[in-house]
Design an enzyme around this catalytic site. Structure first.
Site, mmCIF file in Angstrom:
data_model
loop_
_atom_site.group_PDB
_atom_site.id
_atom_site.type_symbol
_atom_site.label_atom_id
_atom_site.label_comp_id
_atom_site.label_asym_id
_atom_site.label_seq_id
_atom_site.Cartn_x
_atom_site.Cartn_y
_atom_site.Cartn_z
ATOM 1 N N SER A 153 36.038 44.692 42.588
ATOM 2 C CA SER A 153 36.406 45.044 41.478
ATOM 3 C C SER A 153 37.128 46.574 41.534
ATOM 4 O O SER A 153 36.444 47.394 42.326
ATOM 5 C CB SER A 153 35.291 45.205 40.258
ATOM 6 N N TYR A 166 27.287 47.612 36.919
ATOM 7 C CA TYR A 166 28.143 46.750 37.347
ATOM 8 C C TYR A 166 29.188 47.350 38.515
ATOM 9 O O TYR A 166 28.920 46.721 39.709
ATOM 10 C CB TYR A 166 28.737 46.084 36.323
ATOM 11 N N LYS A 170 29.616 46.678 42.809
ATOM 12 C CA LYS A 170 31.033 46.363 43.325
ATOM 13 C C LYS A 170 31.295 47.680 44.357
ATOM 14 O O LYS A 170 31.974 47.243 45.564
ATOM 15 C CB LYS A 170 31.951 46.415 42.309
HETATM 16 N N1 NAP Z 1 37.951 39.072 34.947
HETATM 17 C C1 NAP Z 1 37.998 40.539 35.317
HETATM 18 O O1 NAP Z 1 38.776 41.306 34.890
HETATM 19 C C2 NAP Z 1 37.549 40.868 36.777
HETATM 20 C C3 NAP Z 1 38.113 42.044 37.079
HETATM 21 C C4 NAP Z 1 37.332 42.563 38.523
HETATM 22 C C5 NAP Z 1 36.556 41.880 39.142
HETATM 23 N N2 NAP Z 1 36.413 40.583 38.783
HETATM 24 C C6 NAP Z 1 35.331 39.607 39.687
HETATM 25 O O2 NAP Z 1 36.091 38.508 39.648
HETATM 26 C C7 NAP Z 1 34.848 37.730 39.831
HETATM 27 C C8 NAP Z 1 34.961 36.417 39.129
HETATM 28 O O3 NAP Z 1 34.950 36.764 37.722
HETATM 29 P P1 NAP Z 1 35.897 35.971 36.828
HETATM 30 O O4 NAP Z 1 36.444 36.877 35.792
HETATM 31 O O5 NAP Z 1 36.702 34.768 37.032
HETATM 32 O O6 NAP Z 1 34.429 35.529 35.672
HETATM 33 P P2 NAP Z 1 34.555 33.992 35.071
HETATM 34 O O7 NAP Z 1 35.630 33.078 34.531
HETATM 35 O O8 NAP Z 1 33.443 34.371 34.002
HETATM 36 O O9 NAP Z 1 33.797 32.920 36.124
HETATM 37 C C9 NAP Z 1 32.555 33.079 36.534
HETATM 38 C C10 NAP Z 1 32.103 32.202 37.466
HETATM 39 O O10 NAP Z 1 31.060 32.540 38.184
HETATM 40 C C11 NAP Z 1 29.599 31.567 38.114
HETATM 41 N N3 NAP Z 1 28.592 32.330 37.927
HETATM 42 C C12 NAP Z 1 28.248 33.300 37.224
HETATM 43 N N4 NAP Z 1 26.908 33.744 37.377
HETATM 44 C C13 NAP Z 1 26.625 32.894 38.584
HETATM 45 C C14 NAP Z 1 25.380 32.953 39.286
HETATM 46 N N5 NAP Z 1 24.356 33.713 38.995
HETATM 47 N N6 NAP Z 1 25.340 31.955 40.419
HETATM 48 C C15 NAP Z 1 26.296 31.199 40.539
HETATM 49 N N7 NAP Z 1 27.336 31.310 39.710
HETATM 50 C C16 NAP Z 1 27.632 31.929 38.863
HETATM 51 C C17 NAP Z 1 30.168 30.878 36.701
HETATM 52 O O11 NAP Z 1 29.609 29.582 36.640
HETATM 53 P P3 NAP Z 1 28.313 29.116 36.159
HETATM 54 O O12 NAP Z 1 28.281 29.643 34.566
HETATM 55 O O13 NAP Z 1 28.433 27.747 36.078
HETATM 56 O O14 NAP Z 1 27.382 29.861 36.938
HETATM 57 C C18 NAP Z 1 31.779 30.794 36.787
HETATM 58 O O15 NAP Z 1 32.174 29.889 37.761
HETATM 59 C C19 NAP Z 1 33.719 38.408 39.923
HETATM 60 O O16 NAP Z 1 33.105 38.719 41.069
HETATM 61 C C20 NAP Z 1 34.030 39.562 38.822
HETATM 62 O O17 NAP Z 1 33.186 40.668 39.021
HETATM 63 C C21 NAP Z 1 36.718 40.014 37.703
#
Ligand code: NAP
Length: 278
Positions: A153, A166, A170
């Site tokens: 991130s 968090y 990261k």
């Molecule tokens: N969205 C943003 O603005 C943003 C920005 C920077 C970085 N990121 C990073 O991008 C990545 C994906 O985020 P996203 O925004 O796509 O999130 P998201 O849409 O909430 O999806 C999260 C995914 O992770 C799974 N998950 C959550 N906790 C888990 C656990 N303990 N074990 C296994 N699976 C788990 C969830 O499925 P289940 O609930 O079925 O487990 C889901 O498939 C993360 O690393 C996040 O830190 C996101």
């Protein structure tokens, strides 16, 4: 973007929605066979069905065999081992590991965080990518090579804001990426992507107050969509990036650069500067 991943096997954590689903879909659309993992089977099966129908719509006759699901907690070493074994048993190898799952159970001052939520954040966001990389390395990559991609991130590249715990994980994941690149080469490449604010459930509280075409005031204005991150992921795990390791690719529309000149006010949080998520 098209790359050639035919014959490659990928494992993606957090693949049921958001960025992980977009990455899994992009990998499958470019020829890889993909094991999707997250905690909940139902979400995984929906994701697999979405990818399979996209492949079928694109005329891929093998689409139904391109993806499989494996429910697993990202913080669990046992689950990591079992998932790596499942990918090898189902698809005959493991060439690409995408450590995408993360959690963010706490917003507030780092100095005030309670230990259960600190431990949870570290377990999923930092220990998780390490134990899944260990599992992939031991089960397959040490002998056959491969590539690991960690989803970090921009929070890991800056200071301040309410997501200190968090962001700290990261930042450490970025260290882990670079350090493991030195340990696992030359046969295994390890890279990371540092996304900015992306329109997923994870960051909903940061973008839900703004319209879909909102201008956030950074260089490219808009927030990201999951395919914006998937395109970068596709590049980094492909042979097009064969001489890139230990790299952290920022994919944030220019947010980390700060506001562009004459930027409009932040539409999500008027008067409070830019959202810092991620
Ligand atoms: N969205 C943003 O603005 C943003 C920005 C920077 C970085 N990121 C990073 O991008 C990545 C994906 O985020 P996203 O925004 O796509 O999130 P998201 O849409 O909430 O999806 C999260 C995914 O992770 C799974 N998950 C959550 N906790 C888990 C656990 N303990 N074990 C296994 N699976 C788990 C969830 O499925 P289940 O609930 O079925 O487990 C889901 O498939 C993360 O690393 C996040 O830190 C996101």
């Amino acid at each position: 973007m098209r790359v050639e991943l035919t014959g490659r096997v990928a494992l993606v954590t957090g693949a049921s929605k958001g960025i992980g689903l977009a990455i899994a879909r992009a990998l499958a659309e470019n020829g890889a066979r993909v094991l999707l993992t997250s905690r909940r089977r139902e979400g995984l099966e929906q994701a697999a069905a979405e990818i399979t129908s996209a492949l079928a719509a694109a005329g891929n006759p093998d689409g139904a065999d391109a993806v499989a699901v494996f429910p697993a907690h990202a913080g669990s070493p046992e689950a990591a081992e079992a998932a790596a074994a499942a990918a090898i048993a189902r698809f005959g190898g493991l060439d690409i590991l995408v450590n995408n799952a993360a959690t963010n159970p706490y917003a507030g001052q780092l100095i005030d965080i309670d230990l259960p939520r600190l431990d949870k954040t570290i377990e999923v966001n930092l220990r998780g990518p390490l134990v899944w990389t260990q599992a992939a390395w031991r089960a397959r990559m040490r002998e056959h090579g491969g590539t690991v991609l960690n989803i970090a991130s921009i929070g890991g590249l800056k200071y301040g804001g309410p997501l200190g715990a968090y962001d700290m994980t990261k930042a450490a994941l970025i260290f882990q990426t670079r350090h493991l690149a030195t340990e696992l080469g030359p046969r295994v490449r390890v890279n990371a992507i540092a996304p900015g604010l992306v329109r997923t459930d994870f960051a909903r509280y940061l973008w839900s107050g703004a319209g879909p075409d909102a201008d956030y005031g950074w260089a490219l204005g808009r927030i990201g969509q999951p395919p914006d991150v998937a395109a970068a992921a596709l590049f980094l795990v492909s042979d097009a990036a064969a001489w890139i390791t230990g790299e952290v690719l920022v994919v944030d529309g220019g947010a980390l650069l700060g506001p562009r000149s004459s930027a409009p006010a932040n539409p999500a949080r008027p008067g409070q500067g830019q959202p810092t998520a991620g």
